[in-house]
Design a protein around this motif. Structure first.
Motif, PDB file in Angstrom:
ATOM      1  N   GLY A   1       0.852  -1.194   0.000  1.00 30.06           N
ATOM      2  CA  GLY A   1       0.000   0.000   0.000  1.00 30.06           C
ATOM      3  C   GLY A   1       0.885   1.240   0.000  1.00 30.06           C
ATOM      4  O   GLY A   1       0.583   2.252   0.640  1.00 30.06           O
ATOM      5  N   ALA A   2       1.988   1.132  -0.776  1.00 30.63           N
ATOM      6  CA  ALA A   2       3.045   2.149  -0.695  1.00 30.63           C
ATOM      7  C   ALA A   2       2.637   3.515  -1.225  1.00 30.63           C
ATOM      8  O   ALA A   2       3.273   4.518  -0.910  1.00 30.63           O
ATOM      9  CB  ALA A   2       4.274   1.665  -1.453  1.00 30.63           C
ATOM     10  N   SER A   3       1.569   3.562  -2.049  1.00 32.23           N
ATOM     11  CA  SER A   3       1.234   4.882  -2.583  1.00 32.23           C
ATOM     12  C   SER A   3       0.186   5.586  -1.709  1.00 32.23           C
ATOM     13  O   SER A   3      -0.236   6.695  -2.016  1.00 32.23           O
ATOM     14  CB  SER A   3       0.757   4.765  -4.030  1.00 32.23           C
ATOM     15  OG  SER A   3      -0.147   3.704  -4.144  1.00 32.23           O
ATOM     16  N   GLY A   4      -0.225   4.933  -0.644  1.00 27.71           N
ATOM     17  CA  GLY A   4      -1.242   5.540   0.241  1.00 27.71           C
ATOM     18  C   GLY A   4      -0.669   6.638   1.127  1.00 27.71           C
ATOM     19  O   GLY A   4       0.546   6.803   1.227  1.00 27.71           O
ATOM     20  N   ASP A   5      -1.596   7.340   1.758  1.00 29.91           N
ATOM     21  CA  ASP A   5      -1.244   8.472   2.608  1.00 29.91           C
ATOM     22  C   ASP A   5      -0.370   8.103   3.799  1.00 29.91           C
ATOM     23  O   ASP A   5       0.598   8.786   4.105  1.00 29.91           O
ATOM     24  CB  ASP A   5      -2.552   9.065   3.155  1.00 29.91           C
ATOM     25  CG  ASP A   5      -2.721  10.470   2.649  1.00 29.91           C
ATOM     26  OD1 ASP A   5      -2.120  10.789   1.601  1.00 29.91           O
ATOM     27  OD2 ASP A   5      -3.449  11.233   3.314  1.00 29.91           O
ATOM     28  N   LEU A   6      -0.754   7.020   4.467  1.00 31.18           N
ATOM     29  CA  LEU A   6      -0.015   6.623   5.669  1.00 31.18           C
ATOM     30  C   LEU A   6       1.435   6.289   5.318  1.00 31.18           C
ATOM     31  O   LEU A   6       2.363   6.685   6.021  1.00 31.18           O
ATOM     32  CB  LEU A   6      -0.690   5.410   6.333  1.00 31.18           C
ATOM     33  CG  LEU A   6      -0.043   4.974   7.643  1.00 31.18           C
ATOM     34  CD1 LEU A   6      -0.387   5.954   8.765  1.00 31.18           C
ATOM     35  CD2 LEU A   6      -0.467   3.563   8.041  1.00 31.18           C
ATOM     36  N   ALA A   7       1.602   5.571   4.201  1.00 33.75           N
ATOM     37  CA  ALA A   7       2.952   5.191   3.786  1.00 33.75           C
ATOM     38  C   ALA A   7       3.788   6.439   3.520  1.00 33.75           C
ATOM     39  O   ALA A   7       4.923   6.561   3.988  1.00 33.75           O
ATOM     40  CB  ALA A   7       2.878   4.313   2.540  1.00 33.75           C
ATOM     41  N   LYS A   8       3.174   7.382   2.788  1.00 30.09           N
ATOM     42  CA  LYS A   8       3.926   8.588   2.421  1.00 30.09           C
ATOM     43  C   LYS A   8       4.216   9.466   3.633  1.00 30.09           C
ATOM     44  O   LYS A   8       5.316   9.966   3.808  1.00 30.09           O
ATOM     45  CB  LYS A   8       3.127   9.400   1.390  1.00 30.09           C
ATOM     46  CG  LYS A   8       3.218   8.808   0.001  1.00 30.09           C
ATOM     47  CD  LYS A   8       2.646   9.752  -1.035  1.00 30.09           C
ATOM     48  CE  LYS A   8       1.190   9.479  -1.224  1.00 30.09           C
ATOM     49  NZ  LYS A   8       0.544  10.072  -2.363  1.00 30.09           N
ATOM     50  N   LYS A   9       3.175   9.640   4.468  1.00 29.68           N
ATOM     51  CA  LYS A   9       3.335  10.614   5.557  1.00 29.68           C
ATOM     52  C   LYS A   9       4.052  10.044   6.764  1.00 29.68           C
ATOM     53  O   LYS A   9       4.688  10.768   7.524  1.00 29.68           O
ATOM     54  CB  LYS A   9       1.956  11.111   6.004  1.00 29.68           C
ATOM     55  CG  LYS A   9       1.323  12.026   4.990  1.00 29.68           C
ATOM     56  CD  LYS A   9       0.137  12.727   5.606  1.00 29.68           C
ATOM     57  CE  LYS A   9      -0.632  13.523   4.584  1.00 29.68           C
ATOM     58  NZ  LYS A   9      -2.070  13.479   4.800  1.00 29.68           N
ATOM     59  N   LYS A  10       3.893   8.752   7.011  1.00 26.60           N
ATOM     60  CA  LYS A  10       4.427   8.200   8.260  1.00 26.60           C
ATOM     61  C   LYS A  10       5.454   7.096   8.088  1.00 26.60           C
ATOM     62  O   LYS A  10       6.499   7.121   8.736  1.00 26.60           O
ATOM     63  CB  LYS A  10       3.254   7.649   9.109  1.00 26.60           C
ATOM     64  CG  LYS A  10       2.290   8.703   9.592  1.00 26.60           C
ATOM     65  CD  LYS A  10       2.925   9.562  10.664  1.00 26.60           C
ATOM     66  CE  LYS A  10       1.999  10.602  11.217  1.00 26.60           C
ATOM     67  NZ  LYS A  10       2.665  11.478  12.176  1.00 26.60           N
ATOM     68  N   ILE A  11       5.139   6.085   7.242  1.00 27.20           N
ATOM     69  CA  ILE A  11       5.988   4.892   7.253  1.00 27.20           C
ATOM     70  C   ILE A  11       7.368   5.160   6.645  1.00 27.20           C
ATOM     71  O   ILE A  11       8.392   4.896   7.279  1.00 27.20           O
ATOM     72  CB  ILE A  11       5.289   3.702   6.551  1.00 27.20           C
ATOM     73  CG1 ILE A  11       3.911   3.476   7.203  1.00 27.20           C
ATOM     74  CG2 ILE A  11       6.136   2.445   6.645  1.00 27.20           C
ATOM     75  CD1 ILE A  11       3.042   2.453   6.497  1.00 27.20           C
ATOM     76  N   PHE A  12       7.392   5.721   5.440  1.00 24.71           N
ATOM     77  CA  PHE A  12       8.704   5.994   4.831  1.00 24.71           C
ATOM     78  C   PHE A  12       9.503   7.018   5.655  1.00 24.71           C
ATOM     79  O   PHE A  12      10.693   6.800   5.909  1.00 24.71           O
ATOM     80  CB  PHE A  12       8.558   6.415   3.357  1.00 24.71           C
ATOM     81  CG  PHE A  12       8.271   5.248   2.441  1.00 24.71           C
ATOM     82  CD1 PHE A  12       9.257   4.312   2.142  1.00 24.71           C
ATOM     83  CD2 PHE A  12       7.011   5.065   1.896  1.00 24.71           C
ATOM     84  CE1 PHE A  12       9.007   3.224   1.311  1.00 24.71           C
ATOM     85  CE2 PHE A  12       6.741   3.981   1.057  1.00 24.71           C
ATOM     86  CZ  PHE A  12       7.737   3.062   0.764  1.00 24.71           C
ATOM     87  N   PRO A  13       8.882   8.114   6.088  1.00 22.66           N
ATOM     88  CA  PRO A  13       9.664   9.045   6.918  1.00 22.66           C
ATOM     89  C   PRO A  13      10.201   8.399   8.196  1.00 22.66           C
ATOM     90  O   PRO A  13      11.319   8.674   8.621  1.00 22.66           O
ATOM     91  CB  PRO A  13       8.663  10.159   7.253  1.00 22.66           C
ATOM     92  CG  PRO A  13       7.660  10.115   6.146  1.00 22.66           C
ATOM     93  CD  PRO A  13       7.565   8.673   5.740  1.00 22.66           C
TER      94      PRO A  13
END
Ligand code: BG6
Length: 489
Positions: free
Chosen positions: A12-24
């Protein structure tokens, strides 16, 4: 050859949580030197994207700590080079086999440990777990899966989800995340209580009048209405975030700091609680409000929310723990969106001092003179204790002042995001801050009956203006138990 490697796949890498929280968060761990020497991160989602495009997308949300900016760009480049992308369906064994092949190439024959972070909606996550565990799991290291809430909508759906998960995974491979458990001041709760002599002896019905758990957001469900309407604030915040904090607050002393010992105590206290009664809940929903020429929308103005929805965006509740320590003490919760302020706090109101010599100097409002311990989880983290103090001067007048531990003043280091703590724990196999299935069952057992009643009886929420302090009913509920809500500090 004996060295091991960790592969982290964000599904689910293109989702909001991934972008805003997981990758950072993963980047922050890399920056701090907390990730193992050999690691690879894969983004997995349906959209077509190249590695370069994923890196570009991820790079937009990475930040460095304020106190460590020097080699920021260099570190970001290094990190991004270890991020890759694989496009696939969430229910395709074939696509997960392709992922497996790529992971193996990166792992280079080392012992392979694999962590899958499922940041996808609940209706597809069992398929993804099936595919990941049958087609992309490691044969010679550990395999772990982080799952995000919602863990069902009620006891039955949650139990069904657990049963499905357990067809493919052992309980100790499942990391159910509640990001509130990764917040610094929530983690500190046990330290405060169990390592300071002045608190633990007071931690009972003998000295504590009531405890309040308050969650407040100053924005609505804008953009998330579709998800939110299916859950409502009780499922979104109370049944998990606030209840988890309550369990940590009220549990008995665990045998040790071991994850199972802590979770055993949390389950025990949750199972000692009375299921929430309808008369002990107030629900509300925000309505449109115009202020300073700006009109803020009502919850139902959101296009993704069904017309006439009765879903609560605010709730207040009184809960009770029927055990020797807490008999009769109201545990009050309040959670709401589109309120006047953003914040999360725990407030512990102590009893009156018996036979207080200073009652005359305090004046008539004895309630105002009780001690109160406030743990401000966010923003601007702080712990402060309200005490009675003599106003300096020749007279004898008392007022309440704060003994104040203000984190920004005391600690210069930036506080890590909750996801950093939790991701690191999952990589290290530390389960203390993740939710075990029996905890989840106990949590649902408290809220399921009342949620059903609210929905079956189509209880109309009390409407409150966007940006206000919420429904007045919350005050009546508290007053029934002789409690006044603390004001977010
Ligand atoms: C999520 C909820 O779990 O927590 C959201 O689904 C809420 O509705 C969010 O906004 C709050 O988290 P935080 O860390 O921003 O307080």
């Amino acid at each position: 050859q004996n060295e091991s490697t960790v592969s982290i796949t964000v599904v689910g890498a293109s989702g909001d949580l991934a972008k805003k929280k997981i990758f950072p968060a993963l980047f922050a761990l890399y920056y701090e030197g907390c990730l193992p020497k050999h690691f690879t991160i894969f983004g997995y989602a349906r959209s077509k994207m190249t590695d370069a495009e994923l890196r570009n997308m991820v790079s937009k949300t990475l930040t460095c700590r304020i106190d460590k900016r020097e080699n920021c760009d260099e570190k970001m480049d290094e990190f991004l080079k270890r991020c890759f992308y694989h496009s696939g369906q969430y229910d395709s064994d074939g696509n997960f086999q392709e992922l497996d092949k790529k992971l193996k190439e990166h792992e280079g024959g080392r012992v392979s440990n694999r962590l899958f972070y499922l940041s996808i909606p609940p209706n597809i996550f069992i398929d993804a777990v099936r595919c990941a565990s049958t087609s992309a799991s490691s044969g010679n290291g550990w395999n772990r899966v982080i799952v995000e809430k919602p863990f069902g909508r009620d006891s039955e759906s949650s139990a069904a989800l657990t049963r499905s998960l357990k067809q493919f995974l052992e309980e100790d491979q499942i990391f159910r995340i509640d990001h509130y458990l990764g917040k610094e001041l929530v983690e500190n709760l046990s330290v405060l209580r169990f390592s300071n002599l002045i608190f633990e002896p007071l931690w009972s019905r003998q000295y504590i009048r009531n405890v309040q758990f308050i969650f407040s957001e100053d924005f609505g469900t804008e953009g998330r209405g579709g998800y939110f309407d299916n859950y409502g604030i009780i499922r979104d915040i109370m049944q998990n975030h606030l209840l988890q904090i309550l369990a940590l607050f009220a549990m008995e002393t665990p045998v040790s700091l071991d994850a199972e010992d802590i979770r055993n105590e949390k389950v025990k206290v949750l199972r000692s609680m009375r299921p929430l009664q309808l008369e002990d809940v107030i629900i509300g929903q925000y309505k449109s409000h115009t202020k300073g020429g700006v009109t803020y929308p009502a919850y139902v103005d959101d296009k993704t929310v069904p017309k006439g929805s009765l879903t609560p965006t605010f709730a207040a509740a009184a809960l009770f723990i029927d055990n020797a320590r807490w008999d009769g003490v109201p545990f009050l919760m309040k959670a709401g969106k589109a309120l006047h302020k953003k914040g999360a706090e725990i407030r512990v109101q102590f009893r009156h001092v018996p036979g207080n010599l200073y009652n005359k100097s305090i004046g008539t409002d004895l309630d105002r003179a009780t001690n109160e311990l406030v743990i401000r989880v966010q923003p601007d983290e702080a712990i402060y204790l309200k005490i009675n103090n003599k106003v300096p001067g020749l007279g004898m007048r008392l007022d309440r002042s704060n003994l104040n531990l203000h984190y920004a003043a005391r600690y210069s280091k930036e506080i890590p995001d909750a996801y950093e703590r939790l991701l690191l724990d999952a990589i290290e196999g530390e389960r203390r801050l993740f939710i075990r299935s029996d905890e989840l069952d106990a949590a649902w057992a408290l809220f399921t009956p009342v949620l059903k009643e609210i929905e079956e009886k189509k209880i109309i929420p009390e409407y409150y203006p966007y940006g206000s302090r919420g429904p007045v009913g919350a005050h009546y509920l508290a007053a029934r138990y002789n409690v006044k809500w603390g004001d977010l500090g």
